[in-house]
Design an enzyme around this catalytic site. Structure first.
Site, short mmCIF file in Angstrom:
data_model
loop_
_atom_site.label_atom_id
_atom_site.label_comp_id
_atom_site.label_asym_id
_atom_site.label_seq_id
_atom_site.Cartn_x
_atom_site.Cartn_y
_atom_site.Cartn_z
CE LYS A 22 -13.32 -27.75 6.60
NZ LYS A 22 -13.29 -26.41 6.01
CG ASN A 23 -16.38 -28.71 3.97
OD1 ASN A 23 -15.98 -27.78 4.69
ND2 ASN A 23 -15.71 -29.11 2.90
CB CYS A 120 -8.50 -21.81 1.53
SG CYS A 120 -8.14 -23.05 2.77
NE ARG A 125 -13.91 -21.10 -0.98
CZ ARG A 125 -13.64 -22.08 -0.13
NH1 ARG A 125 -14.59 -22.70 0.51
NH2 ARG A 125 -12.40 -22.46 0.09
CG ASP A 310 -12.62 -29.37 -1.06
OD1 ASP A 310 -12.17 -28.33 -1.58
OD2 ASP A 310 -13.44 -29.33 -0.12
NE ARG A 402 -9.56 -22.90 7.59
CZ ARG A 402 -9.91 -23.10 6.32
NH1 ARG A 402 -9.02 -23.25 5.37
NH2 ARG A 402 -11.20 -23.16 5.99
#
Length: 428
Positions: A22-23, A120, A125, A310, A402
Site C-alpha cells: 500500500k505504501n 491513523c 507527521r 510499522d 485500510r
C-alpha cells in the site's frame, strides 16, 4: 461497523501470499498526475486506502480504472485533464497519504489545493517539510480553512536538506522535482523500499533520478513525462506481520511472494527471539514448531534499514509470549502505544514510560472485547487473539482494512479461526 471474532489456539500451517505494498502503491498512483499519458500499475493491493486514492484522483478529473481478479490487481490511470486540482477534505480525511498529491499537482498544473491529511492517530507527521521544500523550489504556499494552497509558474531546482528523515516528504518532493527546471539535490532522504519503488516508476516515465535508496538524491528536471507500466513491490509490513503470526502460534508457515531483502531488520530480530526461518529468494518459511521456545529481545524503531515502526505493535504481541523482559523503544511516532491498554486487557504485562514500553513474558493471554485504534495496532491485536484462550472480539477493524488485503481470509486459509461480522445493529 465490522468486527473480527477470533478463537485462539491453532498453529498456522501452509502458505500465505503477500500482496502489493500500500505504501508503494499510493505514491505511485499520485505520480500518474505528472503526465497526460496512461500509467499502468500492477500488484495493487485491494485495500481501503487505494479506493480512497482512486476517488481522490477521479475527483480531480482523472480516469482511473481499478481491476482485480483476472486483471491481477491492476490499475490504469490517465490524467489527461486535471479540471479540479483539489484534494477535498471529505475524500482524504481518513488517509495520511493525501499530502502526496501536493508536489505532483503543483509541478504539473502550477496550482494545488490539498486538505490537511488525516489517517491513523499515531502522532505528528508534520507537513511543514513538504511546504519548506516546495517553497525552496519557488512555490508560494498559503494555508486557510484547513487547506494548503501552492502556486507557481514553474518549480525551480534547489538544494534541499530535510530537517528530519521523512518518507512522504521525500516522495512528494521527489515527484515535484521531476518537472522542475534544473537540478534538485535532496539530502537526508528516506531510504525505504517504497521510495526506491516510486523512483523506479518515475524513471520509467522519463525522469532523471540518481541515488534513490540512499541519503542523497539528485534529480535533473525534464519538461515532460510520459506513461509507463510498473509493478508494485511486495508489502514488507504485511510479510513481517505474517512471519510473526507463524511464530507466535508455533506454526509452520510459508510467507510467499515477498522480498526478503526488505525485511533484514525484522528477520534478524525474529532469529534473536529464537524463531527458525528459512529465507528464500521470494519467500520466508517460519518453522517455529513450539512457540514456547520464544525468548525476549529488545527492539528500537528506526528509519529504514532499521526496525520499522510499522512492525512495533506486532512485535509487542510476540513479546508477550517470549520468556523474559522485552524493552520496546518507539523513536518515530510519539503516540504509538495505543495498543498497549488493549493487550493488557487480554492479560499482557506491559508498562509504559514515555517512548519505552516494557513487556514481561511469557504471559498467558485471555479473550476479551478490544478496540482497534490504528492500522498496525489492529494487526497486533489479531496476533494476540490467535494465541488467547477463548474468543476475542475486535471492534473497529476498518482501521485494518485500510492496509491489509483480505486479512482474515488469508489467515483463515492457513488454519486461523477468524471471521468477520457486522455490528449488533446489523450495519456493515
Amino acid at each position: 461497523m465490522d468486527k473480527f471474532v477470533v478463537r485462539g489456539g491453532n498453529p498456522l500451517l501452509g502458505t500465505i501470499k503477500v500482496s502489493g505494498a500500500k505504501n508503494s502503491a499510493l505514491p505511485c498512483m499520485a505520480a500518474a498526475i505528472l503526465t497526460e499519458d496512461e500509467v499502468i500499475l500492477e500488484n495493487i493491493p485491494q485495500v481501503r486506502d487505494i479506493e480512497t486514492e482512486r476517488k481522490l484522483l477521479a475527483s480531480m478529473g482523472a480516469e482511473v480504472e481499478l481491476g482485480y481478479g483476472r486483471a491481477q490487481h491492476r490499475t490504469r490511470i490517465r490524467c489527461a485533464v486535471l479540471s479540479d486540482p483539489v484534494a477535498k477534505y471529505e475524500i482524504v480525511k481518513t488517509m495520511r497519504a493525501s499530502s502526496l498529491v501536493l508536489g505532483p499537482l503543483v509541478a504539473r498544473t502550477g496550482i494545488a489545493r490539498v486538505a490537511m491529511p488525516g489517517g491513523c492517530a499515531i502522532g505528528g507527521r508534520p507537513i511543514d517539510l513538504h511546504i519548506k521544500g516546495l517553497e525552496a523550489m519557488g512555490a508560494t504556499i498559503t494555508q486557510e480553512h484547513g487547506y494548503l494552497e501552492a502556486r507557481t509558474d514553474r518549480l525551480k531546482g534547489a538544494h534541499i536538506v530535510f530537517d528530519k528523515i521523512t518518507v512522504t516528504g521525500t516522495e512528494d518532493l521527489l515527484m515535484a522535482a521531476t518537472l522542475a527546471e534544473g537540478e534538485t539535490v535532496f539530502e537526508n532522504c528516506a531510504r525505504e523500499p517504497e521510495v526506491t519503488d516510486l523512483a523506479a516508476l518515475l524513471t520509467a516515465m522519463g525522469a532523471k533520478i540518481e541515488g534513490a535508496g540512499t541519503g542523497t538524491i539528485h534529480v535533473q528536471g525534464v519538461s515532460k513525462l510520459h506513461g509507463a507500466r510498473h509493478r508494485i513491490n511486495p508489502d514488507r509490513i504485511e510479510a513481517g506481520t505474517f512471519l510473526i503470526a507463524g511464530a507466535i502460534t508455533g506454526g509452520d508457515l510459508n510467507v510467499d511472494c515477498c522480498e526478503p531483502k526488505h525485511l533484514g531488520a525484522v528477520i534478524s530480530k525474529l532469529e534473536q527471539c529464537g524463531v527458525k526461518l528459512d529465507v528464500g529468494t521470494d519467500n520466508i518459511r517460519v518453522r517455529s514448531g513450539d512457540a514456547a521456545g520464544l525468548k525476549a529481545s529488545d527492539i528500537s524503531t528506526e528509519e529504514y534499514p532499521g526496525f520499522p515502526t510499522d512492525m512495533q505493535a506486532q512485535f509487542m504481541a510476540l513479546a508477550t509470549q517470549a520468556e523474559g523482559t522485552t524493552t520496546v523503544t518507539e523513536n518515530i511516532f510519539e503516540n504509538r502505544f495505543m495498543h498497549v491498554q488493549e493487550l493488557i486487557r487480554m492479560g499482557a504485562n506491559i508498562t509504559v514510560a514515555g517512548r519505552t514500553a516494557t513487556v514481561r513474558g511469557k504471559t498467558p493471554l485471555q479473550s476479551a472485547a478490544v478496540m482497534c485504534s490504528d492500522l498496525r495496532a489492529s494487526a497486533s491485536l489479531v496476533l494476540a487473539a490467535l494465541v488467547a484462550d477463548g474468543e476475542t472480539i475486535l471492534d473497529r477493524v476498518y482501521h485494518l482494512d485500510r492496509g491489509y488485503e483480505h486479512f482474515e481470509e488469508k489467515l483463515r486459509g492457513v488454519g486461523a479461526q477468524i471471521r468477520r461480522m457486522g455490528d449488533v445493529f446489523g450495519k456493515k
